[in-house]
Design a protein around this motif. Structure first.
Motif, mmCIF file in Angstrom:
data_model
loop_
_atom_site.group_PDB
_atom_site.id
_atom_site.type_symbol
_atom_site.label_atom_id
_atom_site.label_comp_id
_atom_site.label_asym_id
_atom_site.label_seq_id
_atom_site.Cartn_x
_atom_site.Cartn_y
_atom_site.Cartn_z
ATOM 1 N N ASP A 1 0.817 -1.182 -0.064
ATOM 2 C CA ASP A 1 -0.151 -0.031 0.024
ATOM 3 C C ASP A 1 0.859 1.280 0.026
ATOM 4 N N SER B 1 -3.746 -2.280 8.466
ATOM 5 C CA SER B 1 -2.788 -1.414 8.947
ATOM 6 C C SER B 1 -3.462 -0.146 9.089
ATOM 7 N N GLU C 1 -6.373 5.370 4.813
ATOM 8 C CA GLU C 1 -6.249 6.468 3.704
ATOM 9 C C GLU C 1 -6.682 5.740 2.227
ATOM 10 N N THR C 2 -6.109 4.466 2.126
ATOM 11 C CA THR C 2 -6.377 3.781 0.873
ATOM 12 C C THR C 2 -7.955 3.598 0.986
ATOM 13 N N ALA D 1 1.696 11.274 8.423
ATOM 14 C CA ALA D 1 1.955 10.668 7.153
ATOM 15 C C ALA D 1 0.393 10.388 6.391
ATOM 16 N N LEU E 1 8.604 7.800 6.237
ATOM 17 C CA LEU E 1 8.598 9.296 6.605
ATOM 18 C C LEU E 1 9.868 9.759 7.152
ATOM 19 N N ASN E 2 10.408 9.350 8.288
ATOM 20 C CA ASN E 2 11.631 9.631 8.784
ATOM 21 C C ASN E 2 12.780 9.856 8.057
ATOM 22 N N SER F 1 -2.016 2.735 7.962
ATOM 23 C CA SER F 1 -1.920 3.363 7.038
ATOM 24 C C SER F 1 -3.053 3.178 6.100
ATOM 25 N N ARG G 1 4.589 5.417 2.426
ATOM 26 C CA ARG G 1 4.874 6.810 3.215
ATOM 27 C C ARG G 1 4.939 6.629 4.571
ATOM 28 N N ALA G 2 4.229 6.064 5.282
ATOM 29 C CA ALA G 2 4.367 6.096 6.655
ATOM 30 C C ALA G 2 5.544 5.429 7.060
ATOM 31 N N ASN H 1 0.366 4.305 0.931
ATOM 32 C CA ASN H 1 -0.010 4.977 2.259
ATOM 33 C C ASN H 1 0.919 4.248 3.367
ATOM 34 N N GLU H 2 1.178 3.019 3.132
ATOM 35 C CA GLU H 2 1.734 2.262 4.281
ATOM 36 C C GLU H 2 3.069 2.637 4.001
ATOM 37 N N VAL I 1 3.942 8.789 -4.309
ATOM 38 C CA VAL I 1 3.125 8.393 -2.902
ATOM 39 C C VAL I 1 3.648 9.221 -1.886
ATOM 40 N N HIS I 2 4.791 10.065 -1.982
ATOM 41 C CA HIS I 2 5.331 10.804 -1.140
ATOM 42 C C HIS I 2 6.132 11.697 -1.559
#
Lengths: 254, 498
Positions: free
Chosen positions: A78, B321, B326-327, B410, A87-88, B323, A83-84, A80-81, A114-115
């Motif tokens: 995913d 999860s 958002e999906t 995020a 992030l750092n 995150s 990106r999370a 979004n996953e 995605v980021h």
């Protein structure tokens, strides 16, 4: 010794054929690849669709891997996953390189951003998450295509568009370049999308070593290159960030 | 002269971390180690303060060693810490007389109601800016004095010392018994105007002054460390949320930051005067630089933000999860008219209704799991809007942008939704660990490593910015519906409920 179940073997073979993220195949193609009757393949596909392992595209009628299977831990991650989890490290890459950072995944032959981390100079910048970039003309795209030759070939079949005089539009040349990218573990784009702009990227791998994304920086040719090539310190920063994210995703440390 | 660095310790609820920053305030090293939570019985949460001190020594040395630095390469150490957690120790031996009582510990529940008496939870609000609640240190001290044999007398004689975690660490590092104003402000024992211990509050809680540390500014050289870190100036201490405010460079009145985690903490700089809230927000010291006047802040906490996403994941199982919410939310274009008020244990700021419970409002046959996912994310957005409105009204200044940090930043959809609903830009900084950054900024200022707050502003960079893009009419309608949903949560709990 227990006998193996033929229909499960056939279903598995279909899933393997569909396992490229962008790969969509019709019944005829699948039947051809597996040397099986169309009706047999169709029956298996209907069963797989019923349990959510494959999905049929309404417009084209082609099949692709289904959400249920993707969530069971295939090469799909995913965005979004991603990106999370990144992030750092992506912040750190922007701070170290002084350039904007993007993370991309392959989406229908293009790079989906995605980021995006702004260039740390407080100039006016707009968030580009969700934007699509041509894969063959960007460093992120080359990293992703190098790891997914099927997607690369599919793209070549559609023709490689020219954006600048430096864009690689010849399949043989691109194919050779992708080989180099896979070998050395990073990619560059030398003004191949936008004149005066350069990008660098490296692959993000998951725990099975499958490339699930690319992380890279981009900026003006004056800042990112020296003596006609990309600055080696920037290449190191990008590769270190990619390795760090990969490690967090469980890739084997190296 | 060789390059110099600032080290910053973040002693948090779950772990202790040390980050090392270079002259441009970039992170060059991180070390982190978790500590145990001790749960002697339901509602009790304790730490072993000696374990925390060992861990802090370890992470500082490890963070330096990882990048080949010696103590002499570091010009100052800043400390930021979990707030309100209470340590009592023997002055002569340095050994804690009891496990530290964590801020989440609820054992003072009965005590704080008793202390409120007929006046209720706001009995001491004028003096200390806080309502009586189990979080704060004063009642925790009182509980320990009442329940550990002989402690009351020893404390009165100055044989037993109190400290929040900052104080405990500085005492161990330097031998000096001090605390900073932001941490002292979370005890319910400090007067917000004088910034000193308040005799009325000490009397009411039965806490002897002899056991309390000296209250110092958030940034000044308290002393040099001894032991393995000998010679290292300890130059800043701030509670975690205050350090985040400082790390987000919220130096002007109206500047605000919100840290989005399991719950969320919104702090707004209100300038040099404490602002009493008419909406149940907390009044707190933002920070105090050396001899300069203190900067005050209003604080609004939101109990359930990330926790709602976790609930959606763990209890409903609609996502694998956090995150993925958002999906799922992006499978639809809007909330479909569905609103989710997560009043799981009542409504907090600005409503303060303990009789409320959660509600999903606006359900129709049309609502899908995608709409629910939107409603879950928007719950964080609308709750933030309510706290921001309360702050704007209390402070008399309107927030012009919101600086955000924490894990939920995020989530792009959530951040865009925040900008839309607050109608101000939402900005994420490039250094995500804002408490550590704030403590580093503070320590660097104290020793002149960075000259002034303007220099810090120039060091601080945006990593992302979301701009409002919602039609005012859509925003107002959404807020109206949210408030109607909130109204439907109230008066749910009855006397015979458990």
């Amino acid at each position: 010794m227990t006998a193996r179940i033929q229909s499960i073997e056939r279903a598995a073979a279909i899933l393997v054929l569909l396992s490229g993220r962008t790969r969509r195949l019709g019944v005829v193609q699948l039947a051809g690849e597996l040397a099986l009757p169309k009706a047999t393949v169709h029956g298996i596909l209907r069963t797989l669709a019923a349990v959510g392992f494959v999905e049929q595209d309404e417009e084209t009628g082609k099949y692709q891997l289904g959400a249920a299977l993707l969530h069971m831990g295939s090469s799909y991650l995913d965005g979004n996953e991603l990106r999370a989890r990144a992030l750092n490290w992506s912040d750190s890459l922007a701070a170290r390189s002084g350039e904007s950072v993007r993370i991309g995944t392959l989406h229908d032959g293009q790079v989906l951003v995605v980021h995006h981390v702004f260039r740390p100079d407080d100039s006016r910048q707009a968030l580009e998450v969700g934007a699509l970039q041509p894969a063959h003309a960007t460093a992120m795209g080359k990293v992703l295509l190098a790891a997914n030759r099927y997607a690369a070939e599919e793209l070549a079949g559609e023709g490689l568009a020219r954006y600048t005089p430096a864009t690689i539009t010849d399949w043989d040349a691109l194919s050779a370049e992708l080989g180099v990218v896979l070998e050395r573990g990073w990619a560059g784009d030398a003004q191949e999308l936008v004149p005066g702009e350069v990008s660098l990227a490296a692959p993000i791998d998951d725990r099975r070593g499958v490339t699930v994304g690319a992380i890279g920086i981009s900026g003006p040719v004056e800042r990112l290159t020296e003596a006609g090539g990309p600055r080696s310190d920037l290449v190191s920063f990008v590769r270190e960030a990619a390795r760090a994210v990969s490690r967090d995703l469980g890739a084997i440390p190296w | 002269m060789s390059e110099q660095f600032i080290a910053s310790v973040d002693q948090g609820t779950a772990s202790s971390r040390c980050l090392v920053f270079d002259g441009r305030a970039r992170v060059i090293s991180v070390s982190q180690i978790e500590h145990r939570h001790i749960f002697p019985r339901p509602g009790y949460v304790e730490h072993d303060a000696a374990e925390i001190w060992r861990n802090v020594q370890y992470v500082v040395q490890d963070a330096l060693a990882t990048v080949g630095l010696a103590v002499g390469d570091v010009v100052a150490l800043g400390i930021t810490n979990q707030r309100e957690t209470t340590v009592l120790w023997d002055r002569a031996t340095g050994v804690p007389v009891h496990n530290a009582l964590n801020w989440q510990d609820m054992r003072t529940d009965h005590l704080v109601r008793e202390l409120g008496g007929d006046a209720g939870p706001d009995r001491f609000r004028d003096r200390c800016g806080l309502p009586l609640a189990t979080y704060f240190s004063g009642p925790k001290i009182r509980w320990l004095l009442d329940h550990v044999d002989g402690l009351g007398e020893r404390a009165a004689n100055g044989e037993v010392l109190f400290g929040t975690i900052d104080s405990w660490l500085i005492w161990n590092l330097t031998g000096r018994h001090v605390t900073d104003v932001t941490n002292a402000g979370r005890t319910m024992l400090m007067n917000l105007e004088t910034l000193d211990w308040d005799d009325v509050l000490l009397d009411a809680m039965g806490v002897p002054r002899a056991m309390l540390p000296e209250i110092r500014p958030s940034m000044e050289v308290y002393a040099e460390a001894g032991g393995a870190l000998a010679g290292l100036p300890v130059a800043a201490a701030l509670g975690d949320q205050h350090a985040a405010l400082f790390g987000q460079t919220c130096f002007s009145p109206g500047d605000a930051k919100c840290t989005y985690g399991t719950g969320s903490f919104l702090l707004m700089n209100t300038g040099e005067q404490p602002v009493q809230s008419a909406n149940g927000l907390l009044t707190t010291v933002g920070y105090k630089i050396g001899d300069q006047p203190a900067t005050y802040a209003l604080e609004g906490s939101i109990a359930v933000t990330g926790a709602l996403v976790q609930w959606f994941r763990d209890k409903l199982g609609l996502i694998g999860s956090a995150s993925e919410i958002e999906t799922l939310a992006r499978t639809v274009d809007d909330n479909g008219g569905c609103y989710f008020v997560p009043a799981f244990s009542g409504l907090f700021a600005p409503h303060w209704r303990s009789d409320a419970r959660g509600v999903i409002a606006g359900l129709t046959g049309y609502i899908s799991k995608g709409h629910l996912a939107r409603a879950v994310l928007e719950a964080t957005t609308w709750q933030t809007r309510e706290v921001v409105d309360a702050m704007n009204s209390d402070a008399g200044v309107a927030m012009t942008s919101l600086k955000v940090d924490g894990g939920m930043t995020a989530n792009n959809l959530l951040m865009q939704s925040l900008a839309d609903v607050l109608d101000v830009p939402v900005v994420r900084p490039i250094v995500a660990e804002t408490p550590s950054l704030g403590a580093a900024y503070a320590a660097g200022l104290a020793v002149g490593f960075w000259p002034d707050v303007e220099d810090l502003r120039a060091q601080w960079h945006k990593a992302a910015e979301w701009l409002p893009a919602m039609e005012p009419a859509v925003r107002e309608k959404g807020y109206r519906k949210w408030r109607k949903a909130v109204a439907r949560t109230m008066d749910w709990v009855d006397a015979d409920d458990d």
